[in-house]
Structure formats: structure tokens, C-alpha cells
Write a protein that holds these residues in place. Structure first.
Motif, PDB file in Angstrom:
ATOM      1  N   ARG A  47     -10.825   1.816  -3.354  1.00 46.35           N
ATOM      2  CA  ARG A  47     -10.368   3.066  -2.516  1.00 46.35           C
ATOM      3  C   ARG A  47     -11.861   2.673  -1.777  1.00 46.35           C
ATOM      4  NH1 ARG A  47      -7.515   8.139  -3.872  1.00 46.35           N
ATOM      5  NH2 ARG A  47      -5.446   7.009  -4.195  1.00 46.35           N
TER       6      ARG A  47
ATOM      7  N   VAL B 260      -3.656   0.457   8.217  1.00 45.72           N
ATOM      8  CA  VAL B 260      -2.117   0.752   8.047  1.00 45.72           C
ATOM      9  C   VAL B 260      -2.308  -0.050   6.133  1.00 45.72           C
ATOM     10  CG1 VAL B 260       0.169  -0.147   7.863  1.00 45.72           C
ATOM     11  CG2 VAL B 260      -1.758   0.421   9.758  1.00 45.72           C
TER      12      VAL B 260
ATOM     13  N   TYR C 168      -3.585   2.528   3.730  1.00 37.36           N
ATOM     14  CA  TYR C 168      -2.496   3.130   3.707  1.00 37.36           C
ATOM     15  C   TYR C 168      -1.656   2.859   3.066  1.00 37.36           C
ATOM     16  CZ  TYR C 168       1.835   6.329   4.464  1.00 37.36           C
ATOM     17  OH  TYR C 168       2.579   7.030   4.494  1.00 37.36           O
ATOM     18  N   ASN C 169      -1.539   1.828   2.860  1.00 39.28           N
ATOM     19  CA  ASN C 169      -0.413   1.011   1.953  1.00 39.28           C
ATOM     20  C   ASN C 169      -0.822   1.122   0.293  1.00 39.28           C
ATOM     21  OD1 ASN C 169       1.751   0.852   3.572  1.00 39.28           O
ATOM     22  ND2 ASN C 169       1.351  -1.580   4.712  1.00 39.28           N
TER      23      ASN C 169
ATOM     24  N   TRP D  20      -3.023   2.944  -0.789  1.00 43.53           N
ATOM     25  CA  TRP D  20      -2.564   4.846  -1.295  1.00 43.53           C
ATOM     26  C   TRP D  20      -1.621   5.183  -2.265  1.00 43.53           C
ATOM     27  CZ3 TRP D  20      -0.025   8.768   1.187  1.00 43.53           C
ATOM     28  CH2 TRP D  20      -0.641   9.914   0.456  1.00 43.53           C
ATOM     29  N   LEU D  21      -1.140   4.644  -1.068  1.00 43.15           N
ATOM     30  CA  LEU D  21       0.525   4.821  -0.844  1.00 43.15           C
ATOM     31  C   LEU D  21       1.407   4.479  -2.234  1.00 43.15           C
ATOM     32  CD1 LEU D  21       3.024   6.437   0.464  1.00 43.15           C
ATOM     33  CD2 LEU D  21       3.385   4.309   1.091  1.00 43.15           C
TER      34      LEU D  21
ATOM     35  N   ARG E 208       6.289   1.367   3.407  1.00 46.46           N
ATOM     36  CA  ARG E 208       5.284   0.069   3.092  1.00 46.46           C
ATOM     37  C   ARG E 208       5.548  -0.558   3.970  1.00 46.46           C
ATOM     38  NH1 ARG E 208       3.372  -0.874  -2.762  1.00 46.46           N
ATOM     39  NH2 ARG E 208       5.819  -2.420  -2.755  1.00 46.46           N
TER      40      ARG E 208
ATOM     41  N   SER F  95       5.777   1.410   7.647  1.00 50.68           N
ATOM     42  CA  SER F  95       4.070   1.346   8.020  1.00 50.68           C
ATOM     43  C   SER F  95       3.520  -0.351   8.846  1.00 50.68           C
ATOM     44  CB  SER F  95       3.240   1.867   7.165  1.00 50.68           C
ATOM     45  OG  SER F  95       3.013   1.161   5.982  1.00 50.68           O
TER      46      SER F  95
END
Length: 122
Positions: free
Chosen positions: A12, A44, A47-48, A50-51, A77, A80
Motif C-alpha cells: 500500500r 482502480v 482499489y482492486n 485493497w479489495l 475487481r 471496477s
């Protein structure tokens, strides 16, 4: 488990550094469309990432607690990523489509680099 959490934190952190670099590139270079495309794809992708990390953690907890594990969110994923491509197609004046697609792969690049660096330290 501590090693896994350290890996998540490192990945991250590297993604945040990359996003900051892309914001600077969009603001201070003569290629804002390319950097905005990379930025959209990387957001994006972040975000993917993190998901995926969250779903893998839930999957591991379900296995430890001997519950029935749920999926790891592949459809979310993919959806998105499709949304990012649709945004790039809709706003072609602001986002370069190929850059968005390259940006969508940045999380996987960060994962590979983090893996290589962590293995070279051991």
C-alpha cells in the motif's frame, strides 16, 4: 500473520508513492492526458489491490475458524476495471485509454517488485 500484514503495508505504501508520482506527472509535465490515464488506472488498481487483500484475509479467517470460505471477489475487481475503461472511453479528452489499461496493471507490478525485494533480503 505478522509477515502478511507487513507485506500489505509495504504494498500500500508503494502504491501511494506511485499515485503521488502520477499526480505530479499530471500536473507538471506536458503530457497530462497520459498521466491522468495512468492515474485513473492506478487508482482502480489500488482499489482492486485493497479489495483482494481484504478478501484474502477474510478467506484465511474463514479457513482458520472452519467456516465455509466465500469467494475472493474476482467479479468485483473485473467490474471496477471495466468501469475505469468506460470512464476513459467516455472522457477521451482527459484520459488516454492505453494509459488506463497500463495503470490497471500497476498493483501487480508493485506485488512482483515487493516479492522480489523481500526475497532478496532473506
Amino acid at each position: 500473520m505478522q509477515q502478511y500484514e507487513n507485506m500489505i503495508t509495504r504494498q500500500r505504501k508503494w502504491m501511494f508513492y506511485l499515485l503521488a508520482f502520477l499526480v505530479l506527472g499530471a500536473g507538471f509535465t506536458p503530457y497530462p492526458r497520459i498521466f491522468l490515464g495512468l492515474l485513473l488506472g492506478s487508482i482502480v488498481s489500488f482499489y482492486n489491490l485493497w479489495l483482494m487483500q481484504r478478501k484474502i484475509n477474510q478467506f484465511g479467517q474463514a479457513v482458520v475458524e472452519e467456516h465455509s470460505p466465500r469467494g475472493i471477489g474476482s467479479f468485483s475487481r473485473l467490474a471496477s476495471s471495466g468501469l475505469a475503461v468506460l470512464i476513459a472511453l467516455r472522457f477521451e479528452d482527459y484520459f488516454h485509454l492505453i494509459s488506463v489499461i497500463i495503470g490497471l496493471m500497476t498493483a501487480y507490478l508493485v506485488i512482483m517488485i515487493d516479492f522480489s525485494l523481500s526475497r532478496s533480503k532473506d
